[in-house]
Design an enzyme around this catalytic site. Structure first.
Site, short mmCIF file in Angstrom:
data_model
loop_
_atom_site.label_atom_id
_atom_site.label_comp_id
_atom_site.label_asym_id
_atom_site.label_seq_id
_atom_site.Cartn_x
_atom_site.Cartn_y
_atom_site.Cartn_z
N GLY A 142 0.84 -1.20 0.00
CA GLY A 142 0.00 0.00 0.00
C GLY A 142 0.86 1.24 0.00
CD GLU A 198 -0.04 -7.71 10.89
OE1 GLU A 198 1.01 -8.31 10.63
OE2 GLU A 198 -0.25 -7.12 11.96
CB ILE A 236 -8.28 -4.40 1.59
CG1 ILE A 236 -8.18 -5.42 2.73
CG2 ILE A 236 -9.43 -3.43 1.83
CD1 ILE A 236 -7.45 -4.90 3.93
CE1 TYR A 278 3.85 5.20 17.91
CE2 TYR A 278 5.93 6.30 18.28
CZ TYR A 278 5.05 5.67 17.43
OH TYR A 278 5.38 5.50 16.12
#
Lengths: 612, 634
Positions: free
Chosen positions: B212, B344, B350, B554
């Site tokens: 992608g 994944e 998709i 994070y």
């Protein structure tokens, strides 16, 4: 089988240990008062400002854990939560320490005076102190001293104060609170008091464990307790108790602290203050109750010489490293952390093993004086021995002990004869030297009834044995092998191993033998005996060498009293009194041996406990 | 709402404007539909007009034309230290572009023990011999040609699609090395193209790896070395049309290859947004978001990707998976969307997604709060979450990250601004007594009607005040968000000077946030020390999302690797122990980066044996020949 393992024993004799400094030296040359009043600014954990004991108590009482337990109990008993909370507050009040610098200074002053009177030297390894100082700043620290005397925790706090380290909070038995004033003073110098047994008391356990954990999590102060749980009356290490160790490990398991440093500390006395008391206790005279008046009466001991004390601060052991690959900490992920839970089997095994490991570290770093060698030899010669021969034997034993890794305080420049002479001089109460012969002082000063005579004789043997016991851990594994070889009556390695394993099992209440470490111990024993050329280990066989006879017979007779003691078994004391002359082994009378033997028999399911 | 009952003149005007805007949108949408239909109706190879339509994307088919081959983002944007030692960001794309950043050098050298004299520059070009020629079955290629599908076997095209943006991948590229690369890149233009490609792949037993936006940080795009078949990269970037917008239901139907910035820009032109803004939105694609269960910065208002998705179309070797209606919520057994979300690239490609949209908010406002320490900051975020009043975004940076943010302040031109800055600093550290080595900052973003935003802002600041927080201005807030867009560029700068770094994330229950942050940081420091890293590492964290039951944390982790023989190995070891520590402290395997191949080893532990078996059986049914053989996840 043993031979297949990849265990490569490290040579114990090569172990490098730190040097000692005498902390009394400075006390003898400068003012005690100034020392007690000096500026005291200890380093703290990650620069956290130590909180007041009051704040600590509030934190404990308001903790999620305690609230949870209170709510549970209230639901169970129908009692109102307030009442239970009140009760918890009472428990905490009774338990909590109230560390005050003023009291600490008072102790610093008076202990300086007392130590100078009692001891020649108090020697400490300063490298260990430095390591400790580093640890205190990085992670919460747990101090784990060996326990031989009431002096232990006084000494510990005294040393930490001397080196400007934060004073520990110390888990002490409730019995001390029986002492008027003194108990409270101990409290103000950092002791907190726990009941000896509180089996099913959920609330007590919750308050107690939360109190300790809160101190640990906040890095409030180093936490000190005795792994052995009580003073060892026999001077050999006791099998560890796990309760407190479980508590101090839990915050790490649950991720509340990054790591915990466990510091094994070995305190060895050249002469234990409680020497005579212990022997009497072992023979069944109940322990005198802790009382202030008793303490005052005991001040006559101030006039005697108790030699030196050695305190060795071992390398801090990182709990995180120990638990690496052993404990799966994510097992705590699915339950809120304040809900108490029984530790998993895996955890219990880990805690147990760690406890043994730490006690062994204490043993390894225990400083031994030449006297323990002499005591061991004298006990093997109850009828006395020529001085010359004693010196020769001591010198030989020294070599053997050192090669097995004993931490002997016997510098090279001191000759064997001098070492023996000064050892005997310090322990005149136990040894009689006449006409070039040395013998245990067994004859009663004034003859009494046969029972009394027997008692006195046994007492002096047991006192002497308590010194020999200090070195047993050095010889334990090779001696078990030696005994196994005797027992097996063959040289096949498998047979010997199974005898070894059996003996190890029998004695695992008596000595520090890590559970599950049979193979390792066997290999270690083989290694040590091979090293001093006493045995020859082949693939299938273990054979004693010519030269090894002396070593092996020494080793087996060193442990003979225990073997005898276990053979006699926990027979009633009085029965033996009828045959005093037939009894060659006074040590079989020790309640400690009897207790351990009984425990071993129970454990091995040879006998069964019936409720009376 | 208040405006409905008390309509003033002003509001009436506003309403009129709104009506006009809506009409405009409708016209545009309509023309969009027609275009889309025309597209679909047409059979045969793509024409000139087609490429024109697609070229509205910010990233072209030949990605190398505008993007770096061995670093993050656009070729024209990179940080460098000028002769005076001031950092600059080249290009014109970002707010920071073109301005001088005087503080970065000192921070950089001070934090890492790095020195601008010690450079470790990247190779300028890929070694010619680094990429082996493609090995392909002729029949498959002939099939592609017959179907008139555009494809390429050029080295650059293939190498570009052989990696994501994990540290080790970029580090190797900078040294001119590539691992296994796809043998061919194919660009489907629509759903039907994908159907054809997968059919061909099944016929000829070729391994497909969907591609992608290429921003993966889980090693998901790596071509497995042990794969014996030819590997074909299916680059979805040309499937980037918005097929329709439904204003009645506030949904949009989009081809899954569209990248985030294009999607928001096109929707924005019609007055809408999806509100899904992951930090990588400049480059990452809609399909990628769905395939990794992405999370957007403003999820508090718009939701994470799984909340936004109304309908998904995925082509698998077994056929097309989709639902038969656009019902907002259904009870028809386990949600098949959830096999697609987070798959994944292991199950299929998709192709089309229906998403929720919202009108662009009238007003947005940044903000920030300074806390005396991280503990109180976390306590405040927890309270905000408890009261369910989190603004569109709320993030709490720890002390080190705060200093990092400060070091990125561009040079100010006016004396007045610098005076104001000084005054603020004086107030916070001297008057309020905050320790500069402890304080931390929460950055906030509010969106909505102006009044609502202002009211909401007050509510949040009131809560913050209870935890000792002081409002610290919009500027600090905005800078905090900017940091996330330039951090990847900064990593490239670090790598010019022997500093390597990476980020990783987790989600964790509230009561464990502090313990997890502390333990993971200490673990990183300890592990670096034990692995022989000469300089103390930077390990810093921020709480980036709040949920009812926990938060997302994070971490950034970077260190100076001078003196290490194999820095990447050391790095990977440290990252592994950090992840193990996260799991031991009750953190999840991943909050939004996904599992990929990087975290595969912990899947069993994370979802249990039976859980893993469930996923496996789905894979086995949908893709029995393992056509989608990127070996992620399972």
């Amino acid at each position: 089988m043993a031979s297949n393992t990849l265990y490569s024993p490290r040579d114990p004799a090569l172990k490098k240990r730190d040097d000692f400094e005498d902390i009394l030296e400075e006390r003898r040359s400068s003012s005690d008062l100034r020392y007690a009043l000096r500026c005291y600014v200890p380093v703290v954990y990650k620069g956290i400002a130590p909180c007041k004991p009051g704040v600590l108590k509030t934190a404990v009482l308001q903790s999620d854990r305690l609230r949870h337990v209170v709510a549970e109990m209230s639901k169970e008993t129908g009692e109102s939560a307030d009442v239970i909370r009140e009760e918890a507050s009472g428990i905490l009040e009774e338990m909590a320490h109230r560390l005050r610098l003023g009291t600490v200074r008072f102790f610093a002053y008076s202990l300086s005076k007392a130590f100078k009177a009692l001891f020649q030297r108090v020697r400490v390894n300063e490298d260990g102190i430095q390591r400790l100082q580093q640890s205190i700043q990085e992670h919460p620290v747990v101090l784990l001293p060996s326990h031989r005397s009431y002096m232990d925790f006084l000494i510990m706090s005294y040393i930490l104060y001397t080196y400007d380290l934060s004073l520990p909070v110390i888990a002490a038995g409730m019995d001390f609170l029986g002492m008027k004033i003194v108990g409270e003073m101990l409290r103000m110098s950092g002791a907190f008091f726990i009941r000896r047994s509180f089996g099913g008391d959920k609330l007590y356990w919750a308050v107690f464990s939360e109190y300790v954990k809160t101190m640990l999590r906040n890095g409030y102060a180093p936490i000190e307790f005795f792994l052995e749980g009580t003073r060892s009356r026999t001077c050999k290490s006791l099998t560890p108790k796990l309760g407190l160790l479980n508590i101090v490990m839990e915050p790490f398991f649950k991720g509340e602290v990054f790591d915990v440093s466990l510091v094994p500390i070995s305190i060895s006395y050249e002469r234990v203050l409680e020497e005579a008391l212990y022997a009497r206790e072992l023979l069944g005279v109940p322990k005198p109750k802790e009382s202030t008046s008793g303490l005052l009466k005991a001040r006559k001991i101030l006039s005697e010489d108790y030699g030196s004390i050695h305190v060795y601060f071992g390398h801090p052991v990182s709990l995180r490293s120990l638990a690496q690959g052993r404990i799966n900490r994510s097992q705590y992920n699915l339950l809120p952390r304040h809900i108490p839970r029984r530790p998993s089997q895996e955890t219990q095994a880990f805690v147990n093993e760690t406890a043994y490991r730490l006690v062994r570290l204490q043993e390894e770093n225990m400083v031994l004086r030449p006297w323990v060698l002499v005591a061991a030899l004298l006990l093997q010669n109850p009828d006395g021995v020529d001085m010359e021969r004693l010196v020769e034997q001591t010198s030989w034993l020294r070599g053997l002990a050192v090669s097995f890794g004993a931490f002997l305080d016997w510098p090279d420049y001191v000759s064997a004869s001098k070492a023996v002479a000064s050892s005997l001089a310090l322990h005149t109460g136990l040894v009689r030297t006449e006409g070039g012969r040395a013998q245990l002082a067994m004859e009663p000063k004034e003859p009494g009834s046969p029972e009394e005579d027997l008692f006195d004789r046994a007492a002096s043997v047991l006192s002497c044995a308590s010194y020999r016991n200090q070195i047993l851990h050095v010889f334990l594994r090779p001696a078990l092998l030696g005994m196994a070889m005797q027992m097996a009556e063959a040289s096949r390695k498998d047979d010997i191993y199974s005898c070894f394993s059996f003996l190890r099992d029998v004695f695992s209440n008596e000595f520090i033998l890590c559970p599950g470490g049979t193979v390792q111990d066997f290999d270690e024993a083989c290694y040590m005996l091979t090293k001093c050329a006493a045995v020859h280990v082949q693939k299938q066989e273990v054979v004693a060498t010519e030269k090894g006879q002396r070593i092996l017979s020494f080793l087996t007779s060193l442990f003979q009293p225990f073997l005898k003691g276990y053979q006699v078994g926990p027979a009633p004391f009085l029965e033996l009194v009828d045959y005093p002359r037939e009894l060659t082994c006074y040590e079989a009378l020790s309640s400690d041996v009897q207790k351990n033997a009984l425990a071993a028999l129970l454990r091995m399911k040879v006998v069964r406990k019936l409720k009376v | 709402m208040a405006s409905e009952s008390f309509g003033s003149e002003e509001e009436e005007q506003q309403q009129q404007q709104q009506r006009r805007r809506r009409a405009d949108r409708r016209v545009r949408a309509l023309s969009g539909h027609l275009e889309g239909r025309a597209e679909q109706a047409r059979d045969g190879p793509p024409t000139e007009r087609d490429t024109e339509l697609r070229s509205r994307s910010a990233v072209p088919r030949r990605r190398q034309e505008v993007m770096k081959w061995n670093g993050w983002g656009y070729s024209d944007s990179r940080f460098f230290f000028n002769k005076k030692g001031q950092a600059e960001l080249t290009g014109k794309r970002y707010r920071l572009s073109g301005s001088l950043i005087p503080g970065l050098k000192d921070w950089f050298e001070g934090t890492f023990g790095a020195d601008l004299k010690h450079e470790s520059p990247a190779k300028v070009a890929l070694c010619a011999g680094a990429v082996p020629p493609p090995s392909l079955g002729e029949a498959f290629v002939a099939g592609l040609q017959a179907a008139a599908l555009p494809f390429s076997v050029e080295t650059e095209d293939r190498a570009f699609r052989s990696h994501g943006h994990c540290l080790h991948e970029i580090f190797a590229l900078r040294r001119g090395k590539v691992g296994r690369v796809p043998d061919l890149v194919v660009w489907p233009g629509c759903h039907d193209d994908v159907v054809k490609i997968i059919k061909l792949a099944c016929q000829h037993n070729v391994c497909l790896i969907p591609y992608g936006g290429g921003t993966s940080v889980s090693n998901a795009l790596e071509c497995p070395v042990e794969e014996p078949r030819a590997i074909v990269s299916v680059d979805t970037s040309q499937m980037n049309r918005i097929l329709w917008v439904d204003e009645k239901n506030l949904t949009v139907h989009v081809e899954a290859g569209i990248i985030g910035q294009d999607l928001e820009r096109h929707l924005g032109e019609q007055g809408y947004c999806t509100g899904h803004e992951p930090d990588s939105m400049e480059f990452s694609s809609l399909g990628g978001w769905v395939a990794t269960r992405a999370s957007g910065m403003k999820k508090n208002v718009y939701g994470n990707i799984e909340d936004l998705v109304v309908h998904v179309r995925m082509v698998t070797p077994r056929g097309v998976i989709e639902k038969s209606c656009l019902g907002p919520r259904v009870s028809i057994g386990p949600d098949v969307h959830h096999f697609v979300l987070g798959s994944e690239g292991t199950l299929g490609v998709i192709t089309e997604v229906t998403l929720k949209i919202r009108p662009i908010p009238a007003y947005r406002k940044y903000g920030s709060v300074v806390f005396p320490d991280f503990e109180r900051g976390v306590a405040c975020l927890r309270e905000v979450a408890r009261q369910r009043c989190a603004p569109a975004s709320i993030r709490l940076m720890d002390n080190k990250q705060f200093h990092f943010g400060q070091a990125l302040k561009p040079q100010v031109s006016s004396i007045f601004t610098s005076f104001l800055d000084g005054l603020k600093k004086f107030y916070i550290t001297k008057v309020k007594g905050f320790d500069p080595q402890c304080l931390c900052v929460a950055t906030l973003l509010f969106e909505g009607d102006r009044e609502r935003v202002l009211w909401h802002e007050k509510q949040v600041y009131d809560i913050a005040a209870k935890f000792g927080g002081l409002a610290a201005g919009e500027d600090n807030g905005q800078r905090g968000y900017m940091l996330t867009f330039v951090i990847a560029y900064l990593r490239d700068l670090g790598m010019d000077y022997y500093v390597i770094g990476e980020s990783f994330e987790t989600s964790v229950p509230w009561d464990r946030v502090l313990d997890l942050c502390r333990n993971v940081k200490e673990q990183v420091v300890r592990e670096c020390r034990e692995r022989g890293v000469q300089f103390s590492p930077l390990c810093t964290c921020r709480v980036t999302q709040t949920y009812d039951a926990g938060a997302c944390v994070y971490f950034y982790f970077a260190f100076n690797y001078r003196g290490l023989a194999d820095p990447i190995h050391v790095y990977e070891q440290v990252e592994q122990t950090a992840r193990a520590e996260i799991l031991a402290n009750g953190g999840s395997l991943s909050h939004h980066h996904g599992v990929g191949k990087l975290r595969k080893q912990w899947m069993r532990e994370a979802v249990s044996d039976a859980g893993l078996g469930m996923l496996r059986s789905v894979k086995e049914y949908v893709d029995p020949d393992n056509i989608f053989g990127n070996r992620n996840l399972l």
